[in-house]
Design an enzyme around this catalytic site. Structure first.
Site, PDB file in Angstrom:
ATOM      1  N   SER A  75     -40.082  51.275  23.946  1.00  0.00           N
ATOM      2  CA  SER A  75     -39.805  52.636  24.404  1.00  0.00           C
ATOM      3  C   SER A  75     -38.298  52.840  24.411  1.00  0.00           C
ATOM      4  O   SER A  75     -37.537  51.902  24.668  1.00  0.00           O
ATOM      5  CB  SER A  75     -40.347  52.855  25.809  1.00  0.00           C
ATOM      6  OG  SER A  75     -39.867  54.090  26.311  1.00  0.00           O
ATOM      7  N   TYR A  92     -40.665  48.956  34.586  1.00  0.00           N
ATOM      8  CA  TYR A  92     -41.077  49.333  33.222  1.00  0.00           C
ATOM      9  C   TYR A  92     -39.895  49.381  32.240  1.00  0.00           C
ATOM     10  O   TYR A  92     -39.964  48.775  31.160  1.00  0.00           O
ATOM     11  CB  TYR A  92     -41.777  50.691  33.266  1.00  0.00           C
ATOM     12  CG  TYR A  92     -42.262  51.179  31.916  1.00  0.00           C
ATOM     13  CD1 TYR A  92     -43.339  50.569  31.285  1.00  0.00           C
ATOM     14  CD2 TYR A  92     -41.632  52.244  31.276  1.00  0.00           C
ATOM     15  CE1 TYR A  92     -43.785  51.018  30.055  1.00  0.00           C
ATOM     16  CE2 TYR A  92     -42.084  52.696  30.043  1.00  0.00           C
ATOM     17  CZ  TYR A  92     -43.157  52.077  29.435  1.00  0.00           C
ATOM     18  OH  TYR A  92     -43.595  52.526  28.204  1.00  0.00           O
TER      19      TYR A  92
HETATM   20  N1  LIG Z   1     -47.104  57.290  26.546  1.00  0.00           N
HETATM   21  C1  LIG Z   1     -45.810  57.330  26.310  1.00  0.00           C
HETATM   22  O1  LIG Z   1     -45.150  58.378  26.479  1.00  0.00           O
HETATM   23  C2  LIG Z   1     -45.081  56.099  25.838  1.00  0.00           C
HETATM   24  C3  LIG Z   1     -43.707  56.218  25.591  1.00  0.00           C
HETATM   25  C4  LIG Z   1     -43.016  55.112  25.125  1.00  0.00           C
HETATM   26  C5  LIG Z   1     -43.691  53.923  24.912  1.00  0.00           C
HETATM   27  N2  LIG Z   1     -45.017  53.829  25.177  1.00  0.00           N
HETATM   28  C6  LIG Z   1     -45.682  52.544  24.915  1.00  0.00           C
HETATM   29  O2  LIG Z   1     -46.793  52.746  24.066  1.00  0.00           O
HETATM   30  C7  LIG Z   1     -47.806  51.759  24.354  1.00  0.00           C
HETATM   31  C8  LIG Z   1     -49.129  52.442  24.642  1.00  0.00           C
HETATM   32  O3  LIG Z   1     -48.958  53.262  25.785  1.00  0.00           O
HETATM   33  P1  LIG Z   1     -50.008  54.391  26.204  1.00  0.00           P
HETATM   34  O4  LIG Z   1     -49.191  55.543  26.626  1.00  0.00           O
HETATM   35  O5  LIG Z   1     -51.046  54.540  25.174  1.00  0.00           O
HETATM   36  O6  LIG Z   1     -50.611  53.712  27.540  1.00  0.00           O
HETATM   37  P2  LIG Z   1     -52.082  53.791  28.180  1.00  0.00           P
HETATM   38  O7  LIG Z   1     -52.802  55.015  27.760  1.00  0.00           O
HETATM   39  O8  LIG Z   1     -51.875  53.516  29.645  1.00  0.00           O
HETATM   40  O9  LIG Z   1     -52.816  52.544  27.505  1.00  0.00           O
HETATM   41  C9  LIG Z   1     -52.375  51.252  27.775  1.00  0.00           C
HETATM   42  C10 LIG Z   1     -53.337  50.274  27.139  1.00  0.00           C
HETATM   43  O10 LIG Z   1     -52.902  48.942  27.480  1.00  0.00           O
HETATM   44  C11 LIG Z   1     -54.034  48.252  27.983  1.00  0.00           C
HETATM   45  N3  LIG Z   1     -53.656  47.157  28.872  1.00  0.00           N
HETATM   46  C12 LIG Z   1     -52.920  47.185  29.989  1.00  0.00           C
HETATM   47  N4  LIG Z   1     -52.848  45.966  30.526  1.00  0.00           N
HETATM   48  C13 LIG Z   1     -53.566  45.136  29.720  1.00  0.00           C
HETATM   49  C14 LIG Z   1     -53.874  43.759  29.738  1.00  0.00           C
HETATM   50  N5  LIG Z   1     -53.457  42.942  30.725  1.00  0.00           N
HETATM   51  N6  LIG Z   1     -54.609  43.252  28.716  1.00  0.00           N
HETATM   52  C15 LIG Z   1     -55.054  44.049  27.735  1.00  0.00           C
HETATM   53  N7  LIG Z   1     -54.821  45.367  27.672  1.00  0.00           N
HETATM   54  C16 LIG Z   1     -54.077  45.895  28.668  1.00  0.00           C
HETATM   55  C17 LIG Z   1     -54.862  49.309  28.693  1.00  0.00           C
HETATM   56  O11 LIG Z   1     -56.173  48.852  28.902  1.00  0.00           O
HETATM   57  P3  LIG Z   1     -57.057  49.302  30.181  1.00  0.00           P
HETATM   58  O12 LIG Z   1     -57.744  50.585  29.774  1.00  0.00           O
HETATM   59  O13 LIG Z   1     -57.981  48.150  30.371  1.00  0.00           O
HETATM   60  O14 LIG Z   1     -56.116  49.493  31.345  1.00  0.00           O
HETATM   61  C18 LIG Z   1     -54.769  50.420  27.647  1.00  0.00           C
HETATM   62  O15 LIG Z   1     -55.664  50.176  26.600  1.00  0.00           O
HETATM   63  C19 LIG Z   1     -47.254  50.942  25.531  1.00  0.00           C
HETATM   64  O16 LIG Z   1     -46.620  49.792  25.039  1.00  0.00           O
HETATM   65  C20 LIG Z   1     -46.242  51.875  26.155  1.00  0.00           C
HETATM   66  O17 LIG Z   1     -45.247  51.179  26.881  1.00  0.00           O
HETATM   67  C21 LIG Z   1     -45.732  54.897  25.634  1.00  0.00           C
END
Ligand SMILES: NC(=O)c1ccc[n+]([C@@H]2O[C@H](COP(=O)([O-])OP(=O)(O)OC[C@H]3O[C@@H](n4cnc5c(N)ncnc54)[C@H](OP(=O)(O)O)[C@@H]3O)[C@@H](O)[C@H]2O)c1
Length: 241
Positions: free
Chosen positions: A142, A164
């Site tokens: 990020s 984070y």
């Molecule tokens: N959304 C944004 O604006 C944004 C911005 C910058 C970067 N990112 C990055 O993009 C990536 C995806 O983010 P997202 O926004 O899609 O988040 P999200 O909707 O919260 O999804 C996170 C995923 O990670 C899984 N997870 C968490 N802990 C885990 C564990 N111990 N073992 C296996 N799976 C696990 C969750 O599974 P469960 O359903 O089981 O919890 C879910 O499938 C992340 O790396 C995040 O830091 C996101």
């Protein structure tokens, strides 16, 4: 040997990870849906398959050594190799996130998942990646991990997040170390920032769709041989460290 490209996406049951799996599936790849919860994993695999993707489930909790080893065994047994790993799973940790009052248990959880989880899963499947003709590792980071952006008072980089944001800075540094060690092996390892996306991670405050966020990962997963390694990109190009 399977002729299709084989990918594993961690945290692929929802959000950006799900869309990365859909995007790689749309390329005709076989996509492993890494997810820790059986029901959520099965539902995601079913939805991806209904959309035409060649998806299969991979039980995977990135905080668990045995789970990562079992995921590697599953891939080894079924395919004998892995071509692309997308380390996408992450957590933000619970509030408060101000450094003066944070609960250290939350910092540990975030580092365990977002940093050690990436090292754990990468090392578990690295022997399989080394059997690929064009191995790629994509670590979802990020821009909040950018110290350049975070220390710029005019950059507008979101709320204070002592667990984070530094977890992504740490992940960036770890990825550079992997790139150094793997230089010359053909394994390209890069960092992608999806932008601010509408997912559970931020309470759906993001302005981009998860599918838009997935694009950078698909691009880094499909880099040609000789492409960059140890670099940090969003959809528009390189990001500052
Ligand atoms: N959304 C944004 O604006 C944004 C911005 C910058 C970067 N990112 C990055 O993009 C990536 C995806 O983010 P997202 O926004 O899609 O988040 P999200 O909707 O919260 O999804 C996170 C995923 O990670 C899984 N997870 C968490 N802990 C885990 C564990 N111990 N073992 C296996 N799976 C696990 C969750 O599974 P469960 O359903 O089981 O919890 C879910 O499938 C992340 O790396 C995040 O830091 C996101």
């Amino acid at each position: 040997m399977d002729e299709k490209t084989i990918a594993l996406v961690t945290g692929a049951n929802k959000g950006i990870g799900y869309e990365i799996a859909a995007g790689l599936g749309a390329l005709g790849w076989r996509v492993g849906v890494g997810a820790r919860d059986e029901g959520r994993r099965a539902a995601a695999v079913e939805a991806l398959r209904a959309g035409g993707a060649d998806a299969f489930g991979v039980p995977l909790d990135v905080t668990d050594d045995a789970s990562a080893a079992a995921a590697a065994d599953l891939l080894a047994d079924r395919f004998g190799r892995l071509d692309v790993l997308v380390n996408n799973a992450a957590v933000t940790g619970a509030a408060p996130q101000e450094p003066t009052v944070v609960d250290l248990a939350q910092v540990r959880l975030v580092m365990e998942t977002n940093v050690l989880g990436v090292i754990r899963v990468t090392n578990a499947v690295l022997p399989l990646l080394r059997r690929s003709a064009s191995p790629r590792i994509v670590n979802m980071s990020s821009v909040v991990g950018s110290l350049t952006r975070q220390s710029d008072p005019d950059a507008g980089t979101g709320p204070i997040a002592v667990a984070y944001a530094p977890s992504k800075t740490f992940l960036n540094a770890v990825t550079v170390q992997y790139a150094k060690e793997l230089r010359g092996t053909g394994v390209l390892v890069n960092l992608g920032c999806p932008g601010y996306c509408d997912t559970d991670l931020n309470g759906h405050r993001g302005t981009r769709s998860p599918a838009q966020g997935a694009r950078v990962a698909v691009r880094l997963a499909t880099l040609p041989d000789g492409g960059p390694s140890g670099a940090f990109f969003d959809e528009d190009g390189p990001l500052p460290w």
